[in-house]
Structure formats: structure tokens, C-alpha cells
Design a protein around this motif. Structure first.
Motif, PDB file in Angstrom:
ATOM      1  N   THR A 134      36.161  46.995  38.922  1.00  0.00           N
ATOM      2  CA  THR A 134      35.445  46.334  37.832  1.00  0.00           C
ATOM      3  C   THR A 134      34.048  46.930  37.653  1.00  0.00           C
ATOM      4  N   ALA A 191      42.958  32.165  43.146  1.00  0.00           N
ATOM      5  CA  ALA A 191      42.415  32.073  41.791  1.00  0.00           C
ATOM      6  C   ALA A 191      41.024  31.448  41.817  1.00  0.00           C
ATOM      7  N   ILE A 231      38.172  41.955  35.648  1.00  0.00           N
ATOM      8  CA  ILE A 231      38.522  41.471  36.980  1.00  0.00           C
ATOM      9  C   ILE A 231      39.722  40.527  36.931  1.00  0.00           C
ATOM     10  N   GLY A 232      39.996  39.943  35.760  1.00  0.00           N
ATOM     11  CA  GLY A 232      41.109  39.006  35.657  1.00  0.00           C
ATOM     12  C   GLY A 232      42.366  39.614  35.061  1.00  0.00           C
ATOM     13  N   MET A 257      43.283  41.875  42.666  1.00  0.00           N
ATOM     14  CA  MET A 257      43.430  40.417  42.824  1.00  0.00           C
ATOM     15  C   MET A 257      44.493  39.805  41.897  1.00  0.00           C
ATOM     16  N   PRO A 258      44.433  40.091  40.583  1.00  0.00           N
ATOM     17  CA  PRO A 258      45.427  39.443  39.707  1.00  0.00           C
ATOM     18  C   PRO A 258      46.860  39.775  40.121  1.00  0.00           C
ATOM     19  N   SER A 281      39.402  33.598  33.315  1.00  0.00           N
ATOM     20  CA  SER A 281      40.482  34.541  33.031  1.00  0.00           C
ATOM     21  C   SER A 281      41.702  33.827  32.474  1.00  0.00           C
ATOM     22  N   VAL A 323      33.752  34.313  42.216  1.00  0.00           N
ATOM     23  CA  VAL A 323      33.143  35.627  42.025  1.00  0.00           C
ATOM     24  C   VAL A 323      32.648  35.779  40.584  1.00  0.00           C
ATOM     25  N   MET A 365      40.495  41.882  46.817  1.00  0.00           N
ATOM     26  CA  MET A 365      39.264  41.431  46.174  1.00  0.00           C
ATOM     27  C   MET A 365      38.239  42.568  46.105  1.00  0.00           C
ATOM     28  N   LEU A 373      38.544  33.890  43.026  1.00  0.00           N
ATOM     29  CA  LEU A 373      38.242  34.845  41.957  1.00  0.00           C
ATOM     30  C   LEU A 373      37.267  34.231  40.952  1.00  0.00           C
ATOM     31  N   SER A 406      39.293  45.001  43.517  1.00  0.00           N
ATOM     32  CA  SER A 406      39.008  44.463  42.189  1.00  0.00           C
ATOM     33  C   SER A 406      37.537  44.626  41.840  1.00  0.00           C
TER      34      SER A 406
END
Lengths: 285, 265
Positions: free
Chosen positions: A76, A262, A224-225, A241-242, B114, A268, A69, A265, A72
Motif C-alpha cells: 500500500t 477485519a 489496503i482493502g 490481508m484481504p 473497505s 490500521v 499485514m 485491518l 499489505s
């Protein structure tokens, strides 16, 4: 309407209902399912409804989840700031220095590689950055380096891949904002004695802040995703993270842990959204 | 400001623009150049011009199937997304409905989540109800990501002057259905086209949802992803260049159509 209504009268709801139902069934419901599953546990090959926050606690207990995290977030933020710093002058040059007749072409050109396939774009950077790729071969042949640089398979490569994509995106949003500015603002500032620098700093920049912020938020959410760019370019030294989420789904089919990660995330991203919210609005023209 | 100051600034601007254009185009140029590589690796030196890797792509039945699948999913999911988005925009822009703000927020909410999370939610849900991994499942996911976009684009173009024309049509005896199909939709044609086209490109390029929700029949990005496992390979360059070529042509066509439309208006 009333007379025909007997055979076809859903009223105004008939228009909105299909989209609402679709969103409810395939976006809201899966999200609820995910939230519920995140409170379960995977034991052996079974999902057990244990109703605990164990998966969330795991995030804070296990170093590699927390680390992913933080990685990420770092990547990002680096990507978002770098992309803005690169894209703003670029958009400004297109809006100010390029003759108006050619601006549209300059812009289309600037975002043309945007339309390469996302997967292929990361791969293309691998071609550029690899040990025997174009940059290393060029530097070696002109004798600037003796050994190939380790450019690919690193955080730097991930950041370059991301920045490439988001410079294009941000150029679009910032340009759109710059051309909407009435030249009167600048004339007024100049009339009042402001030099080019202070005009920019106190007039142009604040007025284009919404464009920057919309672009920055989009960059944040998409970056970030994203799984592809770090997976192709990042190497094995650090995970984002992903990638960690995909590992839970893929190798271990651990839906509960994946769901919890998820949702963390998403929290966030939601916090980021609240930070950006005052600049982002959807309005009818 | 002196002449010298101005020209120095112009030169600096030009240099900066050239550098950024260079950065933006570098990977694409390398991709396309080495797709013509007459050798086994898409890396320097360039060993000569050859179309063998394009032949290899066209002869690859899995890639060609994936290409066809991608087109089907892109067209199908975009049609559904535009239709649902258009109807919702019409309903919300033209009628008094309760909680419009909430409805708008709900319809655009997927924009802030996402793709990975949207895909994962669908994967887990479909897994529970026993809905198999398939192109249909991926298509459903693509509608979820494109519907907010279509709705937002079309809704933003629903002006009040159009409402007056619709009212006139109704006064002249048109049914609600006739108003939508014969008056509203033609007036909104550019927005509908833009929404459809954008959805197409997003669906065409989408990877993670398709990756999670398909199994035997896959879309092109998923098939390309499995090619990546073979490392640097001119065949990947060739298929990537083809995809880029198709997208670039579509963008130019859209640009010409929209630009002409803009000039006429």
C-alpha cells in the motif's frame, strides 16, 4: 405544516431517519456483530461464544497473519507513493500545459479506463504481463531478452495493477486542486524574486497538499482493502490481508478469525485516517 | 528563460504525458484488440479479426442473466441511495436538529471502511438472522456503500439561496411535500443526477460485496470472476470490452449533459 401534521408529522426527523436507520441497521449493526463474533471461536463446525481474545492473539502468534499485514502495508505504501509521484506531474501538465479549452477532454481521456470493470482491469494487466503476453512477446521479438520475464504473478504485477488505477484517481484530485490555485500566488512569488523551482516548492506544492492528501488517503483505504488485484495478479508467493481474510471466510467459514482480522485491518486504516485527518474535511459549499 | 529552455520543457512535458497516457491505455487497448482475436488465446500474435467471441458472449445465457441482474441491482440500489441521501441532506441542511455533526459523521462513515469489511459484516449478520444470499442482499450492501456518497454530493449542493426559494414557496402555501418535490428536487436536479449516476457505476462495477452476498443469481462482475478461472480467454476480453464500451458511452453522455448544464448556468 402544523395542520397537515396530523396525518404526516414526523417533523424534520422524518427526513433524516430513513438514512440513519439504514446506516444503523446495515452498517453499524453488522459491525457490532463482527466485533462480537471476533471474540468467539469456531470449534469443529460450530461457533462457540468463548469470549476470548484468542483470535487476536492468533494474529500475533501465527507468522502468516502478521506477514500478510506487513505485506499489505508495504504494498500500500509503495503504491501510494509511486502513484503520487507519477500522477502529480501528469496532473500539472494537464493543468498548465494543455490549452484550457482542451483540459476537460484531456482529463476525461486520462480517466476513461477508470470505467472499465474493476475485475476486468486486473485481467487486462495479466494479458500485458503474462509470460506470453504483449510485453514479453515484444521484448523477445526485438531480441532484448532470450527468455520471457516473470512479470505476472508477482508483487510487481500487483503494484502495477494498483498504480494504474490510482494514477487515474490521483490525477483527478490533484488536478482539481491545481486549477483552483489563483495565478496571483505564482505572480506574487515571481515578483518577490522566486525562480520557477522555488515557486513550485514553497508556493504551489504546499497549496496543493490537501489534494494530494485526500487522494493519498483514498488510495490507502482502497488499496489496503482490495482483494481482486492481488488475487488476480499477485500469484501464490505472498498473500495480502484481504486474501487471508477471504480464505478464512471461503474455505474454512471461520467467521471469528475473519472478523478479528477485519477489525485489525480497520484499526490500521483508522490510524492512517488520523494521520491524514487534518487535510480531509467534508464541508457544505 | 530562453526560447530553447521553454521548448525543451514543453517537449519533456509532452513526452511525459504521452508515456502516462500510454501506461493508462495499454491494458485497455490490449483487452479490446484481442477481443477480436481469431484464435483461442488473447495473446500475440494477432491472428485476424473475428467477432466470434462477442457471439459467444451474447449466446452465454449465464452472462446475459448476470448482466440483467447487474442492471436491476444498480438501478434499484441507486434509486434507494439517492432517495435516502436526498431526504437526509434536506433534513440536515434545512432544519435545526441536535448532534448534526454526529449524524453527518455516521452517514459518511461507510466511506472509510473497505467494501470487503462491509460485505463481511453483512454476510455474518444475514447468516445469523437467516436472511438468504440473494440479489436483494447485494443490493442492500450497495445502498450502504452509495448512500454516503449520495448524501455528501447532494448535501454539498444545498445552498442558502435555495432555502430562500423554498421559504417563498412555503409562504405561498406549499406543503412540505410540495416544496420538496416541486421546488427543491428540480433545483438540485444536477446533483441528484450526478449522485444517481455515480451510484450506478459503483454498483455496476462492485465485486466483493456481490461475491459474498449472492449465490445462484449473481451480478456481472461475479460471473466475470468465474470466467477468469479459465485463464486467458478471448471471451473474457469480449465481455470486458463490452462492459468498458457501455461505461465509456455513459461517461461521455454524462460529460455532455453536465457540460451543457455548466455552460447554460
Amino acid at each position: 405544516m402544523a395542520a397537515r401534521g396530523q396525518r404526516f408529522d414526523l417533523g424534520p426527523w422524518g427526513f433524516v431517519a430513513p438514512a440513519l436507520l439504514w446506516t444503523a441497521a446495515f452498517f453499524v449493526a453488522p459491525f457490532v456483530v463482527m466485533a462480537v463474533v471476533s471474540l468467539w471461536e469456531r470449534i469443529g463446525t460450530d461457533l462457540v461464544a468463548s469470549w476470548s481474545f484468542a483470535n487476536y492473539l492468533k494474529f500475533f502468534e501465527r507468522g502468516h497473519f502478521l506477514e500478510a499485514m506487513l505485506n499489505s502495508l508495504e504494498v500500500t505504501v509503495i503504491v501510494t507513493v509511486t502513484s503520487i509521484l507519477l500522477a502529480y506531474p501528469f496532473a500539472w501538465i494537464i493543468a498548465e500545459k494543455v490549452p484550457p479549452r482542451l483540459q476537460r477532454m484531456a482529463l476525461v481521456l486520462a480517466i476513461l479506463p477508470f470505467w472499465t470493470s474493476y475485475v476486468v482491469r486486473s485481467y487486462s494487466w495479466l494479458l500485458v504481463l503474462a509470460n506470453n503476453g504483449i510485453i514479453n512477446e515484444t521484448l523477445l521479438s526485438i531480441g532484448l531478452i532470450a527468455e520471457p520475464l516473470d512479470l505476472a504473478n508477482s508483487r510487481t504485477a500487483t503494484v502495477i495493477g494498483f498504480v494504474h488505477f490510482f494514477v487515474m484517481l490521483l490525477t483527478l484530485t490533484i488536478y482539481a486542486n491545481l486549477v483552483q490555485l489563483s495565478p496571483n500566488y505564482r505572480k506574487a512569488a515571481a515578483d518577490l524574486g522566486a525562480g520557477p523551482l522555488s515557486t513550485f516548492w514553497f508556493v504551489v506544492l504546499p497549496l496543493t497538499l490537501p489534494g494530494i492528501m485526500v487522494g493519498a488517503f483514498l488510495t490507502f483505504v482502497l488499496c489496503i482493502g482490495d482483494y481482486i488485484t492481488p488475487q488476480v495478479l499477485g500469484g501464490n508467493n505472498e498473500l495480502l490481508m484481504p486474501q487471508v481474510i477471504m480464505l478464512q471466510i471461503g474455505r474454512r467459514a471461520d467467521f471469528p478469525t475473519a472478523s478479528a482480522l477485519a477489525i485489525l485491518l480497520m484499526i490500521v486504516v483508522t490510524i492512517a485516517y488520523l494521520g491524514f485527518a487534518r487535510w480531509i474535511r467534508l464541508e457544505r459549499a | 528563460m530562453t526560447m530553447r529552455g521553454t521548448s525543451w520543457r514543453t517537449a519533456a512535458s509532452a513526452l511525459y504525458a504521452v508515456l502516462v497516457y500510454g501506461f493508462i491505455f495499454l491494458p485497455v487497448v490490449v483487452l479490446v484488440l484481442f477481443s477480436f482475436q481469431d484464435g483461442r488465446f488473447p495473446i500475440p500474435p494477432f491472428e485476424g479479426f473475428s467477432l466470434r467471441w462477442y457471439e459467444a458472449v451474447l449466446a452465454d445465457s449465464r452472462l446475459m442473466e448476470a448482466l440483467a441482474n447487474s442492471i436491476v441491482v444498480a438501478v434499484g440500489s441507486s434509486l434507494v441511495a439517492v432517495l435516502l441521501g436526498f431526504l437526509a441532506a434536506y433534513g440536515l441542511a434545512r432544519f435545526a436538529l441536535p448532534a448534526k455533526g454526529v449524524q453527518r459523521a455516521l452517514l459518511t462513515a461507510p466511506l472509510t471502511v473497505s467494501y470487503l469489511i462491509i460485505g463481511m459484516g453483512l454476510l455474518i449478520t444475514f447468516n445469523f438472522i437467516g436472511f438468504p444470499k440473494s440479489l436483494l442482499a447485494a443490493g442492500i450492501g450497495h445502498v450502504v456503500i452509495n448512500l454516503p456518497l449520495c448524501f455528501a454530493i447532494i448535501y454539498s449542493q444545498m445552498g442558502d439561496h435555495q432555502a430562500n426559494i423554498e421559504k417563498a414557496a412555503r409562504d405561498l402555501g406549499a406543503s412540505e411535500w410540495q416544496v420538496i418535490t416541486l421546488v427543491t428536487a428540480p433545483m438540485l436536479w444536477p446533483a441528484l443526477f450526478a449522485a444517481f449516476f455515480l451510484s450506478m457505476t459503483f454498483s455496476w462495477d462492485e465485486f466483493i460485496i456481490s461475491f459474498l452476498l449472492t449465490r445462484f443469481d449473481v451480478t456481472l462482475p461475479v460471473e466475470i470472476w468465474s470466467l477468469l478461472r479459465s485463464g486467458l480467454n478471448p471471451k473474457t476480453n469480449a465481455v470486458g470490452s463490452l462492459v468498458f464500451g457501455i461505461s465509456a458511452v455513459l461517461v461521455v453522455v454524462l460529460e455532455l449533459v453536465v457540460l451543457r448544464k455548466g455552460r447554460r448556468a
